[in-house]
Design a protein around this motif. Structure first.
Motif, short mmCIF file in Angstrom:
data_model
loop_
_atom_site.label_atom_id
_atom_site.label_comp_id
_atom_site.label_asym_id
_atom_site.label_seq_id
_atom_site.Cartn_x
_atom_site.Cartn_y
_atom_site.Cartn_z
N GLU A 195 81.76 28.90 54.94
CA GLU A 195 81.22 28.13 53.81
C GLU A 195 79.70 28.28 53.76
O GLU A 195 79.02 28.24 54.80
N ILE A 196 79.17 28.46 52.54
CA ILE A 196 77.73 28.56 52.32
C ILE A 196 77.27 27.25 51.68
O ILE A 196 77.58 26.98 50.51
N PRO A 197 76.53 26.42 52.41
CA PRO A 197 76.09 25.14 51.83
C PRO A 197 75.09 25.35 50.69
O PRO A 197 74.48 26.41 50.55
N ALA A 198 74.93 24.33 49.89
CA ALA A 198 73.95 24.38 48.80
C ALA A 198 72.55 24.41 49.39
O ALA A 198 72.26 23.77 50.41
N SER A 199 71.67 25.17 48.77
CA SER A 199 70.29 25.28 49.24
C SER A 199 69.42 24.26 48.53
O SER A 199 69.82 23.62 47.56
N TRP A 200 68.20 24.11 49.03
CA TRP A 200 67.24 23.22 48.37
C TRP A 200 65.89 23.92 48.27
O TRP A 200 65.35 24.35 49.28
N PRO A 201 65.31 24.03 47.06
CA PRO A 201 65.98 23.82 45.76
C PRO A 201 67.17 24.75 45.61
O PRO A 201 67.31 25.72 46.35
N ALA A 202 68.02 24.47 44.64
CA ALA A 202 69.27 25.20 44.50
C ALA A 202 69.02 26.66 44.14
O ALA A 202 68.01 27.01 43.52
N CYS A 203 69.95 27.51 44.56
CA CYS A 203 69.91 28.90 44.14
C CYS A 203 70.13 28.99 42.63
O CYS A 203 70.59 28.04 42.00
N LYS A 204 69.81 30.13 42.08
CA LYS A 204 69.95 30.34 40.65
C LYS A 204 71.00 31.39 40.37
O LYS A 204 71.27 32.26 41.20
N ALA A 205 71.59 31.30 39.18
CA ALA A 205 72.54 32.33 38.77
C ALA A 205 71.83 33.68 38.74
O ALA A 205 70.71 33.79 38.24
N GLY A 206 72.48 34.68 39.27
CA GLY A 206 71.87 36.00 39.36
C GLY A 206 71.33 36.32 40.73
O GLY A 206 71.05 37.49 41.03
#
Length: 287
Positions: A195-206
């Motif tokens: 599982e890859i947790p959410a990053s901070w700030p969040a990753c972006k599409a692309g």
């Protein structure tokens, strides 16, 4: 008779005067005879400087905010490997030029002393954040002699620097395993789940993400719009056969592997934290 004596004295005086003038000026004699001159000039050798040297990854992967934060004290260190072109007493001024904003900032200055230790230049997060935009940066230095009459700039070392609007922290990947925290046969059959947790700030599409476990890198995957805001952001499945090939050289004894991932955005890589995962596949029927 008297006239001849006066004429002789006049000629002797003019001759002596010509020798005196010639000896003092060494340019031309009093009677107008031209004397060729030779200039006593020694051509100086142009001083050349070595560029600043950074870790190899900086040239290939650029410098992201997450990479900078992972460095000791959030400081990027560049090294001048030798004292080529530098002299005792020279004043060295480190410069950063951002090609996008066309701005140059001073990173610091130091006085050069004789020694065998390579010179190091420290670039803090505050220095790098002086630029309003991300982009390619030239790292160079300028020297000025102790007398202040010689100025020379080194060749630049260039890298992509993206520390604005970039993920600040990428949590380590989570490998799903038993309560004891050890990956066993039941955890890899039929697939190992990462599982890859959410990053901070969040990753972006692309954004492009690639996973690493031990020495094995997996095929990169693109982050979609719906994935970027989720937690976990992605759930990756690694087949049992791939896991066995990955750990084939570890033997029958329990072992540990490091797991991490990179997120690439516009050619700059942001590394995640590292997870150390214990494996125990001894006695496995699938090995």
């Amino acid at each position: 008779m008297t006239h001849r004596r006066r004429a002789k004295k006049t000629r002797d005086f003019l001759s002596q005067l010509a020798r005196q003038v010639s000896g003092e000026t060494e340019v031309r004699r009093a009677r107008g005879r031209l004397t060729p001159m030779t200039a006593l000039h020694r051509a100086s050798i142009r001083r050349s400087l070595n560029p600043i040297v950074f870790p190899r990854r900086l040239y290939t992967e650029g410098l992201s905010l997450a990479a900078l934060i992972s460095m000791p004290e959030e400081v990027l260190v560049g090294v001048i490997p030798d004292y080529k072109g530098l002299r005792h007493g020279d004043v060295l001024t480190a410069l950063i030029h951002n090609r996008e904003s066309h701005k140059t900032h001073v990173a610091g200055a130091l006085c050069v002393c004789d020694g065998a230790v390579p010179l190091s230049i420290h670039y803090t997060r505050e220095m790098l954040e002086q630029f309003d935009v991300n982009g390619r940066c030239d790292f160079a230095y300028e020297i000025r002699s102790a007398a202040g009459d010689v100025s020379l700039r080194s060749p630049p070392s260039t890298s992509k620097v993206k520390i604005r609007d970039m993920p600040e922290r990428l949590p380590a990947p989570v490998i799903v395993r038993g309560e004891d925290g050890v990956v066993r046969e039941r955890d890899i059959v039929p697939q190992l789940v990462v599982e890859i947790p959410a990053s901070w700030p969040a990753c972006k599409a692309g954004d492009c993400m690639r996973l690493r476990i031990g020495d094995a890198w997996f095929a990169p995957m693109s982050v979609e719009i719906l994935d970027a805001g989720l937690d976990p952001m992605a759930r990756l499945l690694i087949s049992c056969d791939d896991v066995l090939r990955m750990v084939a050289e570890q033997g029958d004894e329990p072992f540990t592997l490091e797991a991490s991932y990179d997120v690439e955005r516009q050619g700059v890589f942001s590394p995640s934290d590292i997870a150390v995962v214990a494996f125990d596949l001894s006695g496995s029927s699938v090995a």
